[in-house]
Design an enzyme around this catalytic site. Structure first.
Site, short mmCIF file in Angstrom:
data_model
loop_
_atom_site.label_atom_id
_atom_site.label_comp_id
_atom_site.label_asym_id
_atom_site.label_seq_id
_atom_site.Cartn_x
_atom_site.Cartn_y
_atom_site.Cartn_z
N GLU A 99 0.83 -1.21 0.00
CA GLU A 99 0.00 0.00 0.00
C GLU A 99 0.87 1.26 0.00
OE1 GLU A 99 -3.20 -0.04 -0.34
OE2 GLU A 99 -3.77 -2.10 0.17
N ASP A 240 -4.52 -9.65 -8.22
CA ASP A 240 -4.89 -8.72 -9.30
C ASP A 240 -3.76 -7.88 -9.90
OD1 ASP A 240 -4.75 -7.47 -6.87
OD2 ASP A 240 -6.73 -6.55 -6.94
N GLU A 333 -18.19 -7.16 -2.80
CA GLU A 333 -16.83 -7.72 -2.79
C GLU A 333 -16.81 -9.11 -3.42
OE1 GLU A 333 -14.59 -5.74 -2.48
OE2 GLU A 333 -14.14 -5.04 -0.48
N GLU A 354 -12.68 -0.19 -9.83
CA GLU A 354 -12.23 -1.08 -10.92
C GLU A 354 -13.16 -1.11 -12.13
OE1 GLU A 354 -11.80 -1.76 -7.78
OE2 GLU A 354 -9.65 -2.06 -7.60
#
Lengths: 557, 869
Positions: A99, A240, A333, A354
């Site tokens: 992150e 991802d 989710e 996304e």
């Protein structure tokens, strides 16, 4: 009184929507500054702030380049100054390596590269030096200790002051290992210190080496022993951005090796996880379906496909995902595909970007009004469902639209940015190369801002031209100078030889291009079926002309 | 990614009105489905609008529904139900995957879901059809009207004289409703005849019989004896047996294979017209459907067109389609239109007994010349054809040996003119077929650039081929004499006909090349998905019956005069100057072939990541190369179609067209990385700038131009170096400033160091002093301790003495007791012992005092010691 039928959708991006998105941004941004700064995030229900991923005023760093994309130059300049004075990475905080990289390093890098465009006075060495670059480098250096493992794959968490904590868990998710190349390679190219790109590549190669026999990677791996801890393979959570960065790294660095890795994965993903344009989760060694779910995080995939030219498949998958949005007004989710409903404990929608991101990429490729419709639906849903007095709140449960006291920093960094870009086709980010800037640096003249921005996985755009601007530039320039001299001399004295792509491992050997290409072609025919360059997209087929408004065409082959 | 547990949550906002309170739509925004059901009891026709308040589609449809409601509210009840709110009944009972959902009820029949476009006119039309699913046909003329419609019509005959509701009528009525349920487009229309005489027109005698009208085939009567007379069956029967000459395409917007399925059936004519379903008359639609009906009327036309019939029945059925193949592969439009002259040439037979011929289509293509306007018919120059034939004869052996079912084409350059070349497409055909081919008016458009020219010259040992036909044609005037009637059955290139409402689906027309500027949204295109080609009806011609007929006919003939349409990007302004020239379909030829420069052309697409990241390299290259002899150009192939031979299947592709040898374009090898040095080398290798020929005047001129270029390049370089130097100077200045700042900083630090050192020294001194006092005190302490020890020893001695004395006293006491009797003698002795006691106590008290003193000094010592430390 007669009245013509209204069209079923939007034929061109509507400025009204763009302006609504702008208003959304400022509603959230101003409340963050008012109630939450200098904390990482705004808590929209209680109107206060909290630190979440460290203590870096994360929302501010993350939203910085969105300010510029919205055209707010003065606020951009102000925030750059605030950050230079206020952000300190010498703090005793355990931070997520992943992150911190995507949000902090990525945010600072892109702000650094955009700062000239934003009218900031840049120093003489820019873009190879600058205060924001130094901050990004400092933050990245704090992450380097995590990469000191036997495998080269990084730990998930690092203490910014003390390095990796003793007793730190060695289990890291795949994306936490493979999501560095875009930021780290940019850093290396700009600063001239190769260490960043080197560790990022080493981590990528370690993952590649540990893929299963059927070519899949799992969800979590032990970075010390290289044993897979979670063996679910898919394209969503935990994996991802690894795939995303293989492609984006390949584009940014013109790197065939990264692309060939991705294409191999892509083959396995299609073979084992793809069903009816959905992508499921499978066991990484056996390929058996383990979870028939669609995850909100997977919705980046169509956008990624469009970058490499697989627009048809991208659109088909996108249309599947869009139906889920229509059912709930957001993407849960987890969505159980056979049951057509949410999965227990995974009903939330934290305003993720996304699907909108994919819509933006696909709109570039197809100009399909359906994509603008998704944008419109997103604007309506987010405004109607999650807008509160102090900002925009995460949707805790899509079934009843209960709200949660959180506004993740990616809402301003990504969701709003992609929405705005979807409705603003003339934004500088969409520059197709018809505009550019020339910058004179001590390393020579440099063409910048010619479009083709690569978004990192937190939607921070990186100008690929900037990577050719700094230290390495000189050698190439001299070579070009020699060639130009040759060019103007009346007789050719040399034979001209092309440099092979570096990954072939025979970089410097010189041959006549004609011989080389014919020989190469022969070699290729022997080794591989396809003779085309890995770094290319297929042209769109004839039926793509009609593949809009939901129409899909089956492959003729 | 992980998230922290958070306690504060907030329930969703309470639902509010979705429709305004003044709206004719009843808004049950709390999802009161039970109440909605109640409402239904009172009204014959009800429309339910199930919505979710957050849903964009619902919000967009709201206005449309309101509009319909304002027009129909006196006959139809409009009820909107919030089917999202989780406390509402609707959400609890219904499970929708999308919003809005529109349900219609005709009394108890329903729900009929409306799935058409969310547009007021379409919704209203549908509601009206639900209101009157059966059209009452009262007269003969109305019957004719009803039947002449292009959409299939079902007529029921029911006599109402006998009973108020004749048997079967309800079933028929329900089947009409049922068809609306199944087929939301409502293509099958239902009508009812009550008059016996009107019924006789369609030979219905018995009440209760149902008739399906067909235009091309015989009409049918519902076979009651075979199928049960149920609503579903009637609908199914009509659906299965109906004729579909032309149908509406209405993609619903969700993922669908509609176009895929329809277009894969074969070539399709898509006609785009603005359509208002509520309008009373549709003159244009009528005209188009008339053409469609004619096109499909096969049985009536068989005798009329023997020639074409023969074509249809010819024993070489593959021929037509293969011609199309070849044609579509090679025919092109070009920015400067050329109208070639063509001849059909029959090659000598392979064997004299063979029943086959090799037939070649030989065309002369001119690359120069003015575009002829429509009035001026260009004539083929006889000499040109002769010259072409001469060239052809020299090459014909290559065609001669071909006996295949496919068409083989080849181009070769003329020997006489550098601007012409010839194209020959050859094919083996059966001999009896020739007469037809030769009479067919043909045209053959071919690419300007040769694929490969055949070099070998071989003396032919066969007899000389002969020219069959010397007619020349231009396509615009090619109006075939053939009739449209029944054409669909006589050609192998049968078209499926489709209608699209340009109010809703104009985007498809734009994709196919319809002009964006036109306000009249009429357009027609033939799309052949298999051949990946499409043709459009010239938008300058108005879309009327005859032009459409011609369009169809031109497509159907053997050598179709239609040209593959190339869509170009009109948004690129031609004159706008960019460093990298932007090429479109229309400017391709001019920029690449007609310019007298070397051209480097990049094929790209904006969406392709690998292309966009190369932008800066091409900009640098364009800035580097002399603009008077080099063009760096690019073409977005997503928005610009190109003739097949210039297409590429991968992006990016880089082609180099050297000056004077434009036809010998070279491709940048894919395996090499695209960077500035490599591109320069590639250009240098292939450019024609340098030559080793002896220098002529022209060469000298070239040389001077080159040097001029060099000079300007060097000047630019100098400019660049200067700016680089200035940048370096700036950086230097900056460094200088930083350095002096650093020096000042150093100075300051030095000073600080000094002061710190001084401070350090004083501190040192201080600490030494303290150490000394500490030591001294320590010494004192030790001494004191010694003294204390001494005192302690002394006191111990004293104690011992004391004890001794006590013992002594005790013994004395003992002795005193024993000597009680002798008191007087002992009085003096007693006084002495008392005195002794007193002296002892004073000594002990003195000792005690001393001890306390000692402890005090120790404590004070200790405290001061602490402080010094």
């Amino acid at each position: 009184e007669e009245r013509g039928p209204a069209g079923p959708g939007l034929s061109a991006p509507c400025l009204c929507h763009r302006e609504r998105v702008r208003a959304m941004f400022y509603h959230a941004y101003e409340h963050y500054l008012e109630s939450a700064f200098p904390y990482d995030e705004l808590r929209p229900l209680t109107c206060d702030g909290q630190d979440t991923w460290g203590s870096f005023s994360l929302t501010l760093i993350d939203a910085l380049d969105t300010l510029l994309i919205l055209g707010n130059v003065s606020e951009f300049q102000r925030v750059v100054n605030v950050l230079q004075e206020g952000v300190d990475f010498d703090i005793d905080v355990n931070a997520s390596v992943f992150e911190t990289n995507i949000r902090v390093v990525g945010g600072l890098l892109s702000a650094h590269l955009l700062s000239r465009k934003a009218g900031l006075e840049v120093e003489a060495g820019w873009p190879c030096s600058g205060p924001l670059l130094r901050m990004a480098e400092e933050a990245a250096r704090k992450l380097l200790p995590a990469f000191q493992t036997p495998t080269g794959m990084p730990y998930g968490t690092v203490n910014l002051l003390h390095g990796v904590n003793p007793g730190e868990t060695p289990v890291t998710c795949t994306a936490g290992i493979g999501t560095f190349i875009v930021e780290f390679a940019t850093l290396s190219h700009l600063t001239g210190d190769p260490v960043f790109e080197d560790v990022a590549r080493k981590a990528l190669k370690a993952l590649w080496k540990n893929r299963s026999d059927i070519g899949l990677v799992g969800n979590h791996i032990d970075v010390v022993t290289a044993k897979w801890v979670a063996q679910d393979a898919g394209i969503g959570a935990g994996v991802d951005s690894y795939f995303e960065y293989l492609v984006k790294g390949a584009i940014l660095l013109q790197d065939k090796e990264l692309m060939s890795m991705f294409l191999e994965y892509n083959k396995a993903i299609k073979n084992y996880t793809k069903f009816d344009d959905w992508y499921l989760w499978v066991q990484m060694y056996k390929g058996t379906v383990s979870m028939p779910v669609f995850q909100s995080l997977e919705a980046y995939w169509p956008g990624l496909q469009s970058l490499i030219g697989d627009v048809e498949n991208a659109m088909r998958t996108f249309l599947n995902y869009y139906t889920v949005w229509k059912q709930f007004g957001g993407l849960p989710e987890f969505y159980n595909i056979p049951q057509g409903y949410t999965v227990d404990k995974r009903e939330g929608y934290p305003l993720r970007p996304e699907l909108i991101e994919s819509a933006m990429y696909l709109y570039r490729a197809t100009r399909d009004p359906t994509l603008l419709e998704l944008g419109r639906d997103a604007v309506e849903s987010i405004e109607k469902i999650s807008k509160v007095d102090c900002g925009f709140a995460t949707i805790k449960d899509l079934r009843d639209h209960r709200l949660d006291n959180r506004m993740e920093s990616f809402f301003l960094a990504e969701t709003v940015k992609y929405l705005y870009l979807l409705f603003d086709p003339d934004n500088f980010i969409h520059n197709d190369g018809s505009d550019f800037d020339v910058v004179v640096t001590p390393y020579g003249e440099c063409v910048l801002d010619a479009g083709g921005y690569i978004f990192n996985t937190e939607a921070h755009p990186i100008d690929p031209a900037a990577l050719h601007c700094c230290r390495r530039r000189k050698e190439e320039q001299w070579e070009v100078e020699d060639l130009m001299r040759e060019f103007y001399s009346r007789k050719k004295t040399k034979k001209f030889t092309l440099k092979r792509a570096p990954d072939r491992g025979e970089g410097e050997d010189a041959k006549d291009p004609k011989d080389a290409s014919s020989e190469k072609a022969g070699e290729k025919r022997n080794s591989k079926k396809s003779s085309h360059s890995l770094l290319s997209c297929p042209s769109q087929s004839f039926n793509s002309k009609l593949a809009v408004l939901g129409q899909v065409f089956l492959d003729n082959t | 990614s992980c998230s922290r547990a958070k306690d504060v949550t907030m329930p969703a906002k309470l639902p509010v009105n979705f429709f305004s309170t003044r709206s004719p739509v009843i808004d049950l925004f709390r999802g009161q489905l039970d109440y909605a059901d109640q409402l239904r009891q009172d009204s014959e026709i009800v429309l339910y609008f199930f919505y979710a308040p957050w849903c964009g589609q619902s919000i967009a449809a709201r206005e449309e529904i309101e509009h319909v409601a304002s027009r129909l509210s006196d006959q139809v009840l409009f009820v909107a139900v919030n089917c999202w709110w989780n406390q509402g009944k609707c959400r609890k009972q219904k499970h929708f995957f999308y919003f809005p959902v529109i349900h219609l009820y005709h009394r108890s029949f329903g729900p009929i879901e409306y799935k058409g476009p969310m547009s007021a006119v379409y919704i209203e039309k549908f509601v009206r059809r639900v209101m009157t699913p059966l059209l009452y046909i009262s007269s003969r003329s109305k019957l004719l009207d009803f039947l002449s419609n292009y959409e299939p019509g079902v007529v029921g005959f029911f006599e109402f004289n006998a009973s108020p509701q004749p048997p079967g009528y309800l079933t028929f009525f329900t089947s009409a409703l049922h068809s609306l349920k199944k087929d939301y487009l409502g293509t099958i229309r239902f009508g009812v005849v009550t008059n016996k005489r009107v019924a006789q027109e369609i030979s219905l005698v018995h009440s209760g019989s149902v008739y399906l009208h067909r235009h091309a085939n015989t009409s049918l009567i519902y076979p009651k004896d075979i199928m049960n007379f149920t609503a579903e069956n009637i609908y199914k029967w009509a659906l299965e047996n109906r004729e579909m000459f032309i149908r509406w395409l209405r993609p619903h917007g969700g993922k669908s294979l509609l176009l895929n399925n329809e277009l894969k059936k074969g070539p399709a004519l898509l006609v785009f017209i603005p359509y208002n379903p509520l309008a009373e008359i549709h003159p244009l639609l009528d005209e188009i459907t008339k053409v469609a009906l004619e096109y499909h009327k096969c049985n009536k036309s068989q005798a009329a067109e023997p020639d074409l019939q023969r074509l249809g029945d010819s024993d070489s059925p593959a021929f037509d389609s293969s011609v199309t193949d070849a044609h579509t592969k090679f025919s092109e439009t070009s920015p400067i239109a050329k109208y070639p002259c063509c001849n059909t040439v029959v090659l000598p037979q392979w064997h004299s007994i063979s029943r086959t011929h090799n037939v070649c289509e030989l065309c002369v293509n001119q690359t120069l010349g003015v575009k002829p306007n429509k009035v001026h018919v260009p004539h083929c120059n006889f000499l040109e054809i002769e010259a072409a034939l001469d060239s052809f004869y020299l090459q014909e052996h290559t065609f001669f040996q071909v006996i295949s079912n496919t068409i083989e084409c080849s181009n070769f350059l003329s020997f006489y003119s550098p601007f012409s070349y010839y194209t020959a497409c050859c094919k083996t055909v059966n001999r009896h077929f020739l007469s037809f081919i030769s009479s067919e008016k043909t045209i053959f458009q071919t690419p300007k650039i040769a694929f490969s020219s055949h070099g070998k010259k071989d003396n032919s040992q066969f007899s000389i081929p002969h020219i069959e036909d010397r007619n020349c044609f231009i396509p615009d005037l090619n109006i075939s004499s053939t009739n449209i009637t029944g054409l669909s059955c006589r050609t192998n290139k049968t078209l499926n006909l489709y209608l699209l409402d340009s109010n809703l689906f104009w985007i498809y027309a734009e994709r196919l090349g319809a002009s964006k500027s036109t306000h009249l949204k009429e357009f027609a295109a033939i799309v052949d998905l298999k051949e990946e080609v499409h043709y459009v009806l010239d938008q300058n011609e108005s879309l009327v019956g005859p032009t459409l007929e011609n369009f169809i006919k031109n497509f159907s003939v053997l050598y179709s005069p239609l040209k593959r349409h190339l869509v170009d990007d009109p948004s690129v302004p031609f004159h706008e100057e960019h460093v990298v020239a932007e090429v479109t379909t229309n400017t391709f030829h001019q920029t690449v072939f007609l310019s007298a420069k070397n051209v480097l052309l990049l094929y790209y697409a904006q969406w392709c990541g690998f292309c966009a990241s190369l932008n800066h390299i091409f900009i640098q290259l364009a800035r580097l190369l002399p603009p008077d002899s080099f063009t760096v150009a690019r073409i977005d192939v997503t928005r610009n179609d190109l003739p097949w031979e210039f297409m590429t299947d991968r992006l990016p592709t880089i082609l180099f067209f050297p000056h004077q040898r434009k036809e010998q374009s070279v491709k940048f090898p894919e395996d090499f990385s695209v960077n500035l040095p490599n591109l320069l080398k590639f250009i240098l290798h292939h450019s024609s700038l340098s030559s080793s020929e002896p220098c002529t005047k022209e060469c000298l001129h070239k040389e001077s131009v080159l040097q001029q270029g060099h000079i300007s390049h060097l000047e630019k370089e100098i400019q660049k170096l200067r700016s680089e130097i200035s940048a370096l100077h700036q950086a230097h200045d900056q460094l200088e400033a930083e350095l002096s700042e650093a020096r000042r900083e150093e100075q300051r630090l030095q000073q600080q160091k000094h002061t710190l050192e001084k401070q350090h020294k004083t501190l040192q001194l201080h600490s030494e002093q303290l150490q000394a006092t500490y030591d001294q005190k320590n010494q004192e302490l030790l001494e004191m301790a010694e003294k204390l020890q001494e005192l302690a020893d002394a006191s111990e001695n004293l104690l011992k003495e004391n004890a001794l004395l006590r013992i002594l006293v005790a013994s004395r006491g003992g002795k005193q007791q024993s000597k009680d009797e002798i008191k007087e003698s002992l009085e003096s002795e007693q006084r002495f012992s008392e005195e002794n006691d007193v002296s002892l106590t004073t000594a002990a008290a003195a000792l005690e005092e001393k001890r306390i003193d000692n402890i005090d000094t120790i404590e004070t010592e200790h405290n001061s010691g602490n402080r010094t430390e």
